[in-house]
Design a protein around this motif. Structure first.
Motif, PDB file in Angstrom:
ATOM      1  N   ALA A 121       1.130  -1.170   0.186  1.00 19.39           N
ATOM      2  CA  ALA A 121      -0.003  -0.249  -0.041  1.00 19.39           C
ATOM      3  C   ALA A 121       0.654   1.372   0.094  1.00 19.39           C
ATOM      4  O   ALA A 121       0.473   2.326  -0.363  1.00 19.39           O
ATOM      5  CB  ALA A 121      -1.024  -0.160   1.131  1.00 19.39           C
ATOM      6  N   ALA A 122       1.796   1.432   0.353  1.00 17.90           N
ATOM      7  CA  ALA A 122       2.964   2.263   0.580  1.00 17.90           C
ATOM      8  C   ALA A 122       3.929   2.049  -0.292  1.00 17.90           C
ATOM      9  O   ALA A 122       3.888   4.126  -0.668  1.00 17.90           O
ATOM     10  CB  ALA A 122       3.687   2.283   1.982  1.00 17.90           C
ATOM     11  N   SER A 123       4.097   1.444  -1.026  1.00 14.35           N
ATOM     12  CA  SER A 123       4.989   1.751  -2.074  1.00 14.35           C
ATOM     13  C   SER A 123       4.017   1.464  -3.203  1.00 14.35           C
ATOM     14  O   SER A 123       4.327   2.032  -4.930  1.00 14.35           O
ATOM     15  CB  SER A 123       5.447   0.257  -2.279  1.00 14.35           C
ATOM     16  OG  SER A 123       5.812  -0.322  -1.065  1.00 14.35           O
ATOM     17  N   ALA A 124       2.805   1.049  -3.938  1.00 12.78           N
ATOM     18  CA  ALA A 124       2.335   1.305  -4.710  1.00 12.78           C
ATOM     19  C   ALA A 124       1.704   2.722  -5.450  1.00 12.78           C
ATOM     20  O   ALA A 124       1.599   3.536  -4.895  1.00 12.78           O
ATOM     21  CB  ALA A 124       0.723   0.625  -4.535  1.00 12.78           C
ATOM     22  N   ILE A 125       1.452   2.685  -6.973  1.00 11.81           N
ATOM     23  CA  ILE A 125       1.372   4.227  -7.543  1.00 11.81           C
ATOM     24  C   ILE A 125      -0.321   3.771  -7.828  1.00 11.81           C
ATOM     25  O   ILE A 125      -0.449   2.885  -8.695  1.00 11.81           O
ATOM     26  CB  ILE A 125       2.464   4.207  -8.507  1.00 11.81           C
ATOM     27  CG1 ILE A 125       3.583   4.748  -8.090  1.00 11.81           C
ATOM     28  CG2 ILE A 125       1.646   5.953  -9.575  1.00 11.81           C
ATOM     29  CD1 ILE A 125       4.709   4.387  -9.484  1.00 11.81           C
ATOM     30  N   PRO A 126      -1.168   4.468  -7.477  1.00 13.33           N
ATOM     31  CA  PRO A 126      -2.542   3.383  -7.560  1.00 13.33           C
ATOM     32  C   PRO A 126      -2.707   4.795  -9.577  1.00 13.33           C
ATOM     33  O   PRO A 126      -1.829   5.431  -9.599  1.00 13.33           O
ATOM     34  CB  PRO A 126      -4.219   4.860  -7.551  1.00 13.33           C
ATOM     35  CG  PRO A 126      -2.587   4.977  -5.742  1.00 13.33           C
ATOM     36  CD  PRO A 126      -1.420   4.702  -6.008  1.00 13.33           C
ATOM     37  N   LEU A 127      -3.545   3.778 -10.055  1.00 14.96           N
ATOM     38  CA  LEU A 127      -3.590   4.123 -11.620  1.00 14.96           C
ATOM     39  C   LEU A 127      -5.351   4.265 -11.701  1.00 14.96           C
ATOM     40  O   LEU A 127      -6.452   3.475 -11.169  1.00 14.96           O
ATOM     41  CB  LEU A 127      -3.747   2.935 -12.537  1.00 14.96           C
ATOM     42  CG  LEU A 127      -2.410   1.976 -12.181  1.00 14.96           C
ATOM     43  CD1 LEU A 127      -2.366   0.821 -13.358  1.00 14.96           C
ATOM     44  CD2 LEU A 127      -1.573   3.591 -13.182  1.00 14.96           C
ATOM     45  N   ARG A 128      -5.920   5.439 -11.740  1.00 15.97           N
ATOM     46  CA  ARG A 128      -6.991   5.741 -11.962  1.00 15.97           C
ATOM     47  C   ARG A 128      -7.316   6.377 -13.147  1.00 15.97           C
ATOM     48  O   ARG A 128      -8.332   7.251 -13.241  1.00 15.97           O
ATOM     49  CB  ARG A 128      -7.224   7.216 -11.075  1.00 15.97           C
ATOM     50  CG  ARG A 128      -6.639   6.503  -9.593  1.00 15.97           C
ATOM     51  CD  ARG A 128      -6.973   7.830  -8.659  1.00 15.97           C
ATOM     52  NE  ARG A 128      -6.961   7.751  -7.687  1.00 15.97           N
ATOM     53  CZ  ARG A 128      -5.955   7.944  -6.025  1.00 15.97           C
ATOM     54  NH1 ARG A 128      -4.487   8.086  -7.665  1.00 15.97           N
ATOM     55  NH2 ARG A 128      -5.378   7.339  -5.508  1.00 15.97           N
ATOM     56  N   GLY A 129      -6.927   5.288 -14.188  1.00 24.24           N
ATOM     57  CA  GLY A 129      -7.397   5.939 -15.270  1.00 24.24           C
ATOM     58  C   GLY A 129      -7.114   6.847 -15.944  1.00 24.24           C
ATOM     59  O   GLY A 129      -7.238   7.289 -17.495  1.00 24.24           O
ATOM     60  N   ALA A 130      -6.476   7.915 -15.296  1.00 26.66           N
ATOM     61  CA  ALA A 130      -5.437   9.522 -16.445  1.00 26.66           C
ATOM     62  C   ALA A 130      -4.778   8.906 -16.926  1.00 26.66           C
ATOM     63  O   ALA A 130      -4.207   8.149 -17.588  1.00 26.66           O
ATOM     64  CB  ALA A 130      -5.076  10.204 -15.233  1.00 26.66           C
ATOM     65  N   ALA A 131      -4.990   9.801 -18.801  1.00 26.29           N
ATOM     66  CA  ALA A 131      -4.031   9.682 -19.409  1.00 26.29           C
ATOM     67  C   ALA A 131      -2.625   9.594 -19.499  1.00 26.29           C
ATOM     68  O   ALA A 131      -2.405   9.009 -20.236  1.00 26.29           O
ATOM     69  CB  ALA A 131      -4.232  10.715 -20.464  1.00 26.29           C
ATOM     70  N   ALA A 132      -2.155  10.916 -18.468  1.00 28.62           N
ATOM     71  CA  ALA A 132      -0.435   9.952 -17.761  1.00 28.62           C
ATOM     72  C   ALA A 132      -0.323   9.082 -17.243  1.00 28.62           C
ATOM     73  O   ALA A 132       0.916   8.735 -16.715  1.00 28.62           O
ATOM     74  CB  ALA A 132      -0.656  11.743 -18.004  1.00 28.62           C
ATOM     75  N   GLU A 133      -1.121   8.051 -16.567  1.00 24.88           N
ATOM     76  CA  GLU A 133      -1.033   7.556 -15.276  1.00 24.88           C
ATOM     77  C   GLU A 133       0.556   6.770 -15.567  1.00 24.88           C
ATOM     78  O   GLU A 133       1.239   6.106 -14.768  1.00 24.88           O
ATOM     79  CB  GLU A 133      -1.918   6.785 -15.163  1.00 24.88           C
ATOM     80  CG  GLU A 133      -2.526   5.419 -15.794  1.00 24.88           C
ATOM     81  CD  GLU A 133      -3.929   5.044 -15.655  1.00 24.88           C
ATOM     82  OE1 GLU A 133      -4.261   5.103 -14.822  1.00 24.88           O
ATOM     83  OE2 GLU A 133      -4.442   3.833 -16.642  1.00 24.88           O
ATOM     84  N   TYR A 134       1.123   6.400 -16.658  1.00 21.98           N
ATOM     85  CA  TYR A 134       1.932   5.241 -17.061  1.00 21.98           C
ATOM     86  C   TYR A 134       3.254   5.974 -17.437  1.00 21.98           C
ATOM     87  O   TYR A 134       4.067   5.952 -17.476  1.00 21.98           O
ATOM     88  CB  TYR A 134       1.473   5.226 -18.435  1.00 21.98           C
ATOM     89  CG  TYR A 134       0.530   3.577 -18.488  1.00 21.98           C
ATOM     90  CD1 TYR A 134       1.020   2.706 -16.776  1.00 21.98           C
ATOM     91  CD2 TYR A 134      -0.237   3.261 -18.711  1.00 21.98           C
ATOM     92  CE1 TYR A 134      -0.107   1.684 -17.199  1.00 21.98           C
ATOM     93  CE2 TYR A 134      -2.067   2.163 -18.192  1.00 21.98           C
ATOM     94  CZ  TYR A 134      -1.306   1.588 -17.469  1.00 21.98           C
ATOM     95  OH  TYR A 134      -2.083  -0.142 -16.871  1.00 21.98           O
ATOM     96  N   ASP A 135       3.036   7.429 -16.267  1.00 24.05           N
ATOM     97  CA  ASP A 135       3.856   8.325 -16.758  1.00 24.05           C
ATOM     98  C   ASP A 135       4.940   7.344 -15.720  1.00 24.05           C
ATOM     99  O   ASP A 135       6.504   7.052 -17.076  1.00 24.05           O
ATOM    100  CB  ASP A 135       3.992   9.278 -15.924  1.00 24.05           C
ATOM    101  CG  ASP A 135       3.548  10.535 -17.481  1.00 24.05           C
ATOM    102  OD1 ASP A 135       3.247  10.009 -18.637  1.00 24.05           O
ATOM    103  OD2 ASP A 135       2.975  11.127 -17.269  1.00 24.05           O
TER     104      ASP A 135
END
Length: 449
Positions: free
Chosen positions: A14-28
């Motif tokens: 939970a502390a290390s993960a980067i949430p993915l919420r569908g934003a265009a730049a989320e895979y930056d």
């Protein structure tokens, strides 16, 4: 081995993960992790999950548009994928993506003939069509070796066009397979128990003949000669490796698995060299395969049993130029069969077993996330010991799930990053069979059938 994932691991994820919420730049952050790597291997935890196909496509599109990647190499047979390659590059006779994918007739057809792949092939075709004259077109290639008889036909077709006299000799060599009615496994069984039945010498001789005449064949062709020769040569190489694969598959899993993954690694390397020579600059290639192929086997219990994988071989060959990205899910639905060559079914994926990596991801409370594994973070430290990981292939047997679909792995050594989608749904086949239906799989499935 830890029987349960403890809260220390869950909290670290939970502390290390980067949430993915569908934003265009989320895979930056993922593209930053990839950096200048030339080979990006994108996995999947099953061969029938919509989110895995969709997100691989999103990542691949950005790699093509922003990082200059010019090839997608997938866990599919060389001649069938090359038909798609012709279409997306504007050279084929197929009218649309569905037609271009119609060469995938061998089980499991849904693996490449599904709605997500059609959408991605459409995108590739449109992308190439919009490129200016002289720009490099993005290609689509297969790395696998199951297409023994189709590849024989493609070699003979090429030989008939460039050297009809040598084609007669090629037909005599490949006639060794005529007794097996295009049944690869029947050939493999006969050749494994009766050495005289082996076609090994004939297929090797044909490959050598093709290679020896390469200069003449390329010189006498008027256009796209090098590309046509490369396609034929790869088919001849595939025949050699497929012949050996079907002989060894009756001798044990490890030897046939290793031969297959070595073939895929060699094909990837040959493709890289060909594209680099064609364009005059180092090729950048995205690979789509199952986690069990693109992960580093040295981190897993199957690696300890002597298996190697494409991901391991890529790391050994390319070092930091190869980035391995795994995928996972906790529950949902999947398109899979109950047995080999059985119809596709829409099956319910059981919640991951307690003590598994997927269970720890689920209890992190983040539904979709990227977990980087190259740098030291809390999750990398917490997952450094072996834990269970689930793998669903084209067959899913929930009744024997622990035995059939789980193995131990040290995740930070297996992948450079992993993408988790807690609840996932099945891919939609282009030709759903009776066992695949539009509604959700019933809660009692498969116990209730």
């Amino acid at each position: 081995m830890s029987p349960h994932i403890d809260t220390r691991i869950t909290d670290a994820v939970a502390a290390s993960a980067i949430p993915l919420r569908g934003a265009a730049a989320e895979y930056d952050p993922l593209l930053q992790l990839i950096g200048n790597a030339r080979f990006v291997l994108l996995g999947e935890a099953s061969h029938g999950t919509h989110e895995f196909y969709r997100e691989r496509a999103r990542i691949t599109q950005r790699l093509i548009a922003e990082h200059g990647f010019t090839a997608v190499a997938v866990e599919a047979d060389w001649p069938d994928a090359y038909r798609v390659n012709r279409y997306v590059r504007g050279n084929g006779e197929d009218r649309d993506s569905d037609a271009a994918l119609s060469g995938f007739k061998r089980f499991p057809t849904w693996m490449w003939r599904n709605q997500d792949v059609v959408e991605f092939v459409d995108w590739l075709h449109d992308w190439n069509r919009k490129q200016p004259s002289g720009a490099t077109r993005v290609g689509f290639y297969g790395l696998d070796l199951y297409s023994l008889f189709t590849s024989i036909s493609e070699v003979l077709r090429y030989m008939q066009r460039v050297d009809p006299e040598a084609a007669l000799q090629a037909r005599k060599r490949y006639a060794c397979f005529d007794h097996y009615d295009r049944d690869s496994q029947r050939y493999g069984y006969s050749a494994s128990v009766e050495a005289a039945a082996s076609c090994e010498d004939q297929v090797i001789a044909q490959l050598h003949q093709l290679q020896d005449r390469a200069f003449d064949y390329v010189r006498r062709e008027e256009s796209d000669a090098a590309e046509a020769y490369f396609y034929a040569q790869q088919n001849a190489r595939l025949v050699v490796n497929a012949e050996e694969y079907y002989r060894t598959m009756f001798r044990g899993r490890v030897s046939s698995w290793n031969l297959r993954d070595r073939h895929m690694a060699d094909t990837l390397d040959a493709l890289s060299q060909h594209l680099s020579h064609t364009t005059g600059k180092p090729a950048h290639i995205v690979v789509w395969e199952h986690n069990s192929h693109i992960g580093d086997a040295r981190a897993t219990e199957v690696g300890q049993q002597g298996e190697w994988t494409l991901g391991q071989l890529a790391r050994e060959a390319y070092g930091d130029d190869a980035v391995l990205i795994g995928f996972s899910t906790h529950h949902g639905t999947v398109t899979a069969a109950s047995d080999w060559d059985a119809p596709a079914e829409r099956k319910r994926v059981r919640p991951a077993l307690s003590g598994s990596i997927e269970s720890a991801f689920h209890h992190s409370g983040i539904e979709r996330f990227l977990l980087p594994l190259k740098s030291t973070n809390r999750a990398v430290l917490a997952l450094s010991e072996p834990h269970l990981q689930r793998a669903i292939g084209v067959i899913y047997r929930p009744q024997t799930e622990r035995h059939s679909h789980y193995f131990y792995t040290r995740l930070p050594r297996q992948f450079d990053a992993i993408l988790h989608f807690d609840e996932t749904r099945a891919v939609v086949p282009l030709e759903p069979t009776g066992g695949w239906h539009a509604g959700e799989a019933p809660e009692t499935y498969p116990e209730g059938t």
